[in-house]
Design a protein around this motif. Structure first.
Motif, short mmCIF file in Angstrom:
data_model
loop_
_atom_site.label_atom_id
_atom_site.label_comp_id
_atom_site.label_asym_id
_atom_site.label_seq_id
_atom_site.Cartn_x
_atom_site.Cartn_y
_atom_site.Cartn_z
N VAL A 48 29.97 -10.97 6.54
CA VAL A 48 29.29 -12.25 6.79
C VAL A 48 28.62 -12.24 8.16
O VAL A 48 27.45 -12.62 8.31
N ILE A 49 29.36 -11.82 9.18
CA ILE A 49 28.81 -11.81 10.54
C ILE A 49 27.68 -10.80 10.67
O ILE A 49 26.68 -11.05 11.34
N LYS A 50 27.80 -9.67 10.01
CA LYS A 50 26.76 -8.64 10.07
C LYS A 50 25.46 -9.12 9.41
O LYS A 50 24.37 -8.86 9.91
N CYS A 51 25.61 -9.84 8.29
CA CYS A 51 24.43 -10.22 7.49
C CYS A 51 23.77 -11.51 7.96
O CYS A 51 22.65 -11.80 7.53
N GLU A 52 24.45 -12.29 8.79
CA GLU A 52 23.90 -13.57 9.22
C GLU A 52 23.56 -13.55 10.71
O GLU A 52 24.44 -13.59 11.57
N PRO A 53 22.28 -13.45 11.06
CA PRO A 53 21.87 -13.36 12.47
C PRO A 53 22.33 -14.53 13.33
O PRO A 53 22.58 -14.36 14.53
N SER A 54 22.47 -15.72 12.73
CA SER A 54 22.89 -16.89 13.52
C SER A 54 24.33 -16.77 14.02
O SER A 54 24.75 -17.52 14.90
N LEU A 55 25.08 -15.82 13.46
CA LEU A 55 26.47 -15.62 13.86
C LEU A 55 26.62 -14.50 14.89
O LEU A 55 27.74 -14.12 15.23
N GLY A 293 38.39 -17.49 10.45
CA GLY A 293 37.16 -17.38 9.67
C GLY A 293 36.88 -18.57 8.78
O GLY A 293 35.90 -19.29 8.96
N MET A 294 37.77 -18.81 7.80
CA MET A 294 37.49 -19.82 6.80
C MET A 294 37.50 -21.24 7.37
O MET A 294 36.89 -22.14 6.82
N LYS A 295 38.23 -21.46 8.49
CA LYS A 295 38.22 -22.78 9.10
C LYS A 295 37.03 -22.97 10.03
O LYS A 295 36.85 -24.04 10.60
N THR A 296 36.23 -21.91 10.19
CA THR A 296 35.00 -22.01 10.98
C THR A 296 33.86 -22.33 10.03
O THR A 296 33.53 -21.54 9.15
N LYS A 297 33.25 -23.49 10.21
CA LYS A 297 32.25 -23.98 9.25
C LYS A 297 31.10 -23.00 9.06
O LYS A 297 30.66 -22.76 7.93
N ALA A 298 30.63 -22.40 10.16
CA ALA A 298 29.49 -21.50 10.07
C ALA A 298 29.78 -20.30 9.17
O ALA A 298 28.92 -19.85 8.42
N ILE A 299 31.00 -19.79 9.23
CA ILE A 299 31.39 -18.66 8.37
C ILE A 299 31.66 -19.15 6.95
O ILE A 299 31.23 -18.52 5.98
N ARG A 300 32.35 -20.26 6.82
CA ARG A 300 32.71 -20.79 5.50
C ARG A 300 31.47 -21.04 4.65
O ARG A 300 31.47 -20.78 3.44
N GLU A 301 30.40 -21.50 5.28
CA GLU A 301 29.17 -21.78 4.53
C GLU A 301 28.45 -20.51 4.11
O GLU A 301 27.69 -20.52 3.14
N GLN A 302 28.68 -19.42 4.84
CA GLN A 302 27.97 -18.18 4.55
C GLN A 302 28.66 -17.33 3.49
O GLN A 302 28.02 -16.49 2.86
N LYS A 305 27.16 -17.56 -0.05
CA LYS A 305 25.85 -16.93 -0.06
C LYS A 305 25.97 -15.42 -0.10
O LYS A 305 25.21 -14.73 -0.80
N LEU A 306 26.94 -14.90 0.65
CA LEU A 306 27.14 -13.44 0.68
C LEU A 306 27.50 -12.92 -0.70
O LEU A 306 26.89 -11.95 -1.18
N PHE A 307 28.43 -13.59 -1.40
CA PHE A 307 28.87 -13.09 -2.70
C PHE A 307 27.80 -13.32 -3.77
O PHE A 307 27.69 -12.54 -4.71
N CYS A 308 27.02 -14.40 -3.59
CA CYS A 308 25.91 -14.61 -4.53
C CYS A 308 24.87 -13.50 -4.39
O CYS A 308 24.34 -12.99 -5.38
#
Length: 312
Positions: A48-55, A293-302, A305-308
């Motif tokens: 998730v962190i690798k694929c999402e530049p905002s993170l 991770g999962m309690k962090t909203k920015a990661i939880r929302e991504q 999307k990653l699995f889709c």
């Protein structure tokens, strides 16, 4: 009982969990489930962190370090433990045992250092938000990561030299499910006082200093949170800090118990000591992706999307 009369044993025999041998087969199932959750959770965090530049921010860089360390810690110990529990594969070669000692203790030191770095990151973010981007720049993060690595290797190198230079001339049975430093050192037929003192010094320095600085960081954080005008913001911050503190305690308390019990375990049941030693390497790596991770909203929302994207 197995014996040998030479200084370099070819193999050690890991007993698993002494006293619970009859339950090994069933104990392996929760171990395996926790291991799979730890691997899946930490790998998801990394992707998730690798694929999402905002993170690509300091907080998430430290989280990536923690995820890598957790995967190494669990993979160093759990597969061999499962082989013991399910397939009675108790033997481990001498050099593999040394590698286990290095990774288990070395990466535990790294994990403690990363937890301290994450506490410092939260301190800066909450107590000095206007200076966050100027204090925690990418070069600073790289230097912090390098310092954590150098400390871990620097503390472990003398310990590995001490263990590898021991003379073994008695039993080769290790009353553990992995090669723990003192469990192996006790099999030496010479004086192990140096191993004992140095190992104890590492534990005191790492656990005491890191936990003190982490506590100071969170005290400052809680003081800042108390000053927030919004009740909702205070509750959210308390929830986040409380979760982080629980994870930190779940790492330090079992680790300290395991470490000191290995030296003064006369009145502690062996199976309890070994179970605690196993769980401290399994439970925090399993819970870290959930809490951090999962309690962090920015990661939880991504994550969806990653699995889709992967499914597509």
């Amino acid at each position: 009982m197995s014996h040998y009369n030479h200084s370099n044993p070819s193999t050690f025999i890991l007993k698993g969990i002494p006293g619970l041998e009859a339950s090994h087969f069933w104990i392996a199932f929760p171990f395996c489930i926790m291991y799979c959750i730890a691997l899946l959770g930490n790998l998801t965090i990394l992707l998730v962190i690798k694929c999402e530049p905002s993170l690509h921010l300091p907080m998430y860089y430290f989280l990536c370090m923690l995820a890598i360390i957790d995967m190494v810690l669990t993979t160093t110990t759990v597969p061999k433990a499962l082989n013991i529990f399910w397939f009675q594969s108790h033997e481990i070669c001498f050099h593999c045992c040394l590698v286990q000692i290095f990774f288990i203790h070395g990466f535990s030191i790294l994990e403690s250092g990363v937890m301290l770095a994450m506490a410092f990151d939260r301190y800066v973010a909450i107590c000095k938000p206007l200076h966050y981007t100027t204090i925690l720049t990418n070069p600073v993060i790289a230097k912090i990561g390098l310092a954590i690595l150098v400390r871990g290797i620097g503390l472990m190198t003398p310990l590995m030299c001490m263990v590898s230079s021991l003379n073994f001339c008695g039993t080769n049975i290790v009353s553990h499910s992995y090669c723990e430093h003192m469990a192996v050192a006790k099999l030496g037929c010479g004086d192990i006082i140096t191993n004992n003192i140095y190992g104890l010094s590492i534990a005191i320095v790492v656990v005491f200093l890191d936990s003190i600085f982490i506590a100071i960081s969170y005290v400052q954080i809680l003081r800042a949170v108390m000053g927030l005008s919004s009740k909702e913001a205070r509750l959210k911050s308390f929830s986040t800090c409380g979760s982080h503190i629980c994870i930190i305690l779940m790492f330090y308390i079992p680790a300290s118990f395991s470490f000191y019990a290995e030296r003064w375990s006369q009145h502690i049941p062996t199976h309890l000591h070994i179970l605690m030693a196993d769980l401290y390497l399994l439970v925090p790596p399993m819970l870290n992706p959930i809490i951090y991770g999962m309690k962090t909203k920015a990661i939880r929302e991504q994550v969806p999307k990653l699995f889709c994207q992967k499914g597509t």
